[in-house]
Write an enzyme that holds these catalytic residues in place. Sequence first.
Site, PDB file in Angstrom:
ATOM      1  N   ASN A  82     -90.493  44.820  19.481  1.00 45.71           N
ATOM      2  CA  ASN A  82     -92.078  44.712  19.163  1.00 45.71           C
ATOM      3  C   ASN A  82     -92.705  44.511  20.529  1.00 45.71           C
ATOM      4  O   ASN A  82     -92.169  44.243  21.664  1.00 45.71           O
ATOM      5  CB  ASN A  82     -92.516  44.250  18.312  1.00 45.71           C
ATOM      6  N   ARG A  83     -94.080  43.877  20.509  1.00 45.23           N
ATOM      7  CA  ARG A  83     -94.892  43.713  21.611  1.00 45.23           C
ATOM      8  C   ARG A  83     -95.035  42.220  21.974  1.00 45.23           C
ATOM      9  O   ARG A  83     -95.218  41.486  21.038  1.00 45.23           O
ATOM     10  CB  ARG A  83     -96.278  44.410  21.382  1.00 45.23           C
ATOM     11  N   HIS A 108     -90.158  45.850  23.122  1.00 48.69           N
ATOM     12  CA  HIS A 108     -88.860  46.184  22.906  1.00 48.69           C
ATOM     13  C   HIS A 108     -87.769  45.770  23.913  1.00 48.69           C
ATOM     14  O   HIS A 108     -86.980  46.508  24.504  1.00 48.69           O
ATOM     15  CB  HIS A 108     -88.683  47.592  22.581  1.00 48.69           C
ATOM     16  N   HIS A 179     -84.151  50.324  15.067  1.00 49.85           N
ATOM     17  CA  HIS A 179     -85.337  51.142  15.155  1.00 49.85           C
ATOM     18  C   HIS A 179     -85.200  52.566  14.622  1.00 49.85           C
ATOM     19  O   HIS A 179     -85.466  53.765  15.120  1.00 49.85           O
ATOM     20  CB  HIS A 179     -85.945  51.382  16.505  1.00 49.85           C
ATOM     21  N   ALA A 180     -84.568  52.624  13.377  1.00 52.44           N
ATOM     22  CA  ALA A 180     -84.164  53.862  12.641  1.00 52.44           C
ATOM     23  C   ALA A 180     -85.617  54.617  12.286  1.00 52.44           C
ATOM     24  O   ALA A 180     -86.343  54.064  11.565  1.00 52.44           O
ATOM     25  CB  ALA A 180     -83.264  53.639  11.603  1.00 52.44           C
ATOM     26  N   TYR A 181     -85.506  56.002  12.381  1.00 52.00           N
ATOM     27  CA  TYR A 181     -86.372  56.980  11.951  1.00 52.00           C
ATOM     28  C   TYR A 181     -86.083  57.892  10.793  1.00 52.00           C
ATOM     29  O   TYR A 181     -85.050  58.472  11.050  1.00 52.00           O
ATOM     30  CB  TYR A 181     -86.917  57.694  13.069  1.00 52.00           C
ATOM     31  N   ASP A 249     -98.832  51.579  12.575  1.00 52.83           N
ATOM     32  CA  ASP A 249     -98.067  51.161  13.338  1.00 52.83           C
ATOM     33  C   ASP A 249     -98.118  49.580  13.421  1.00 52.83           C
ATOM     34  O   ASP A 249     -98.481  49.109  14.469  1.00 52.83           O
ATOM     35  CB  ASP A 249     -98.006  51.969  14.616  1.00 52.83           C
ATOM     36  N   GLU A 313     -88.949  48.651  10.388  1.00 53.64           N
ATOM     37  CA  GLU A 313     -88.166  47.971  11.653  1.00 53.64           C
ATOM     38  C   GLU A 313     -88.449  46.566  11.075  1.00 53.64           C
ATOM     39  O   GLU A 313     -89.265  45.670  11.150  1.00 53.64           O
ATOM     40  CB  GLU A 313     -88.981  48.024  12.995  1.00 53.64           C
TER      41      GLU A 313
END
Length: 348
Positions: A82-83, A108, A179-181, A249, A313
């Site tokens: 993340n940020r 990340h 970070h699975a989609y 998000d 996540e």
Amino acid sequence: MEATQIKKQSWGEIEGKEVFLYTLTNSVGSELQITNYGGIIVSFKTADKNGNLGEVLLGKDTLDQYKENPSYLNVIAGRYANRICKGQFSLDGVDYQLAVNNGPNSLHGGAKGFDTKVWDVVEEGDQSLKVGYLSPDGEENYPGNLTVEVTYSLSDDNEIIIEYAAQTDKKTIVNLTQHAYFNLKGEGSIEDHVLKLNCNAFTPYDETCIPTGEIRDVKGTPFDFLSPKRIGDEIDSDYEQTQFGIGYDHNLVIDKPLGEFGLIGEAYEATTGRAMLAYTTEPGVQFYTGNWLADDLGRNGEKLIKRQGFCFEAQHYPDSPNKPQFPSTELNPGEKYTQKTVYKFFTK
């Protein structure tokens, strides 16, 4: 079918290091593929309500394709997932400047995060794969030699179990996630998926996706998934936060005691009957609806579409090093960072 088995094949090399593709199959026939490049989950196939095996993760076909992975498809994100605001934080009076790679912020782990590394294969088990990485002191300007291990397991109860451990020789910050989609239908938009989340608050952010520091109740907002609701119902609302994120998000606060293993929530897709429960020891989950996926390519080299996958996540909150009111992401020598996240699949 026998209990979970593991198969290994060479998948190429990066910078002289061999990369492998591992396939784990469990007793109900589900198939999990993992590579030690970036700790990426390459594929997960599981049955629908009619017993047909199908893909439930976005992904790419080859190692070369994963070298260009702007969406961080199914990677281990670190050293800080993340940020971090402006890529800046301080520890014990020492200021650190990270790479700025997402607008004005660091995302990340910086320019070359854990997602770009060839991890060592530490242990191959019948039901699990353990990978490890030593992030040297000063890598991406983070302090401390950080030793990380991540263990993936596929259970006969159709669970993907992810366990993390990390230790450092100098005070540092750590925030790891997978970070699975997911797309339980296997194709198209995820807006028809129905979610119920055990998250009674979220951390609103500014125009650059950095939390303001507020922890806001989800009630009366598009972030209220306390009762089952389609992802698409309020994703394009004129609520300021969904406008900032061009959808979801955001970090949601999981309703459980800090550090305890508990429920994130459930996702369900009606046409296939597939459902998924998610659990974690982490305090938060970044719920992301793939709003920027159209900038990336998926399998068969096909262009992905906006909102083709969603992410749970499990992690600490964004920008925690600069928000002392948030749970701490600091790790000291002699301490051990641990995390466990589980995704359990079934049909109904």
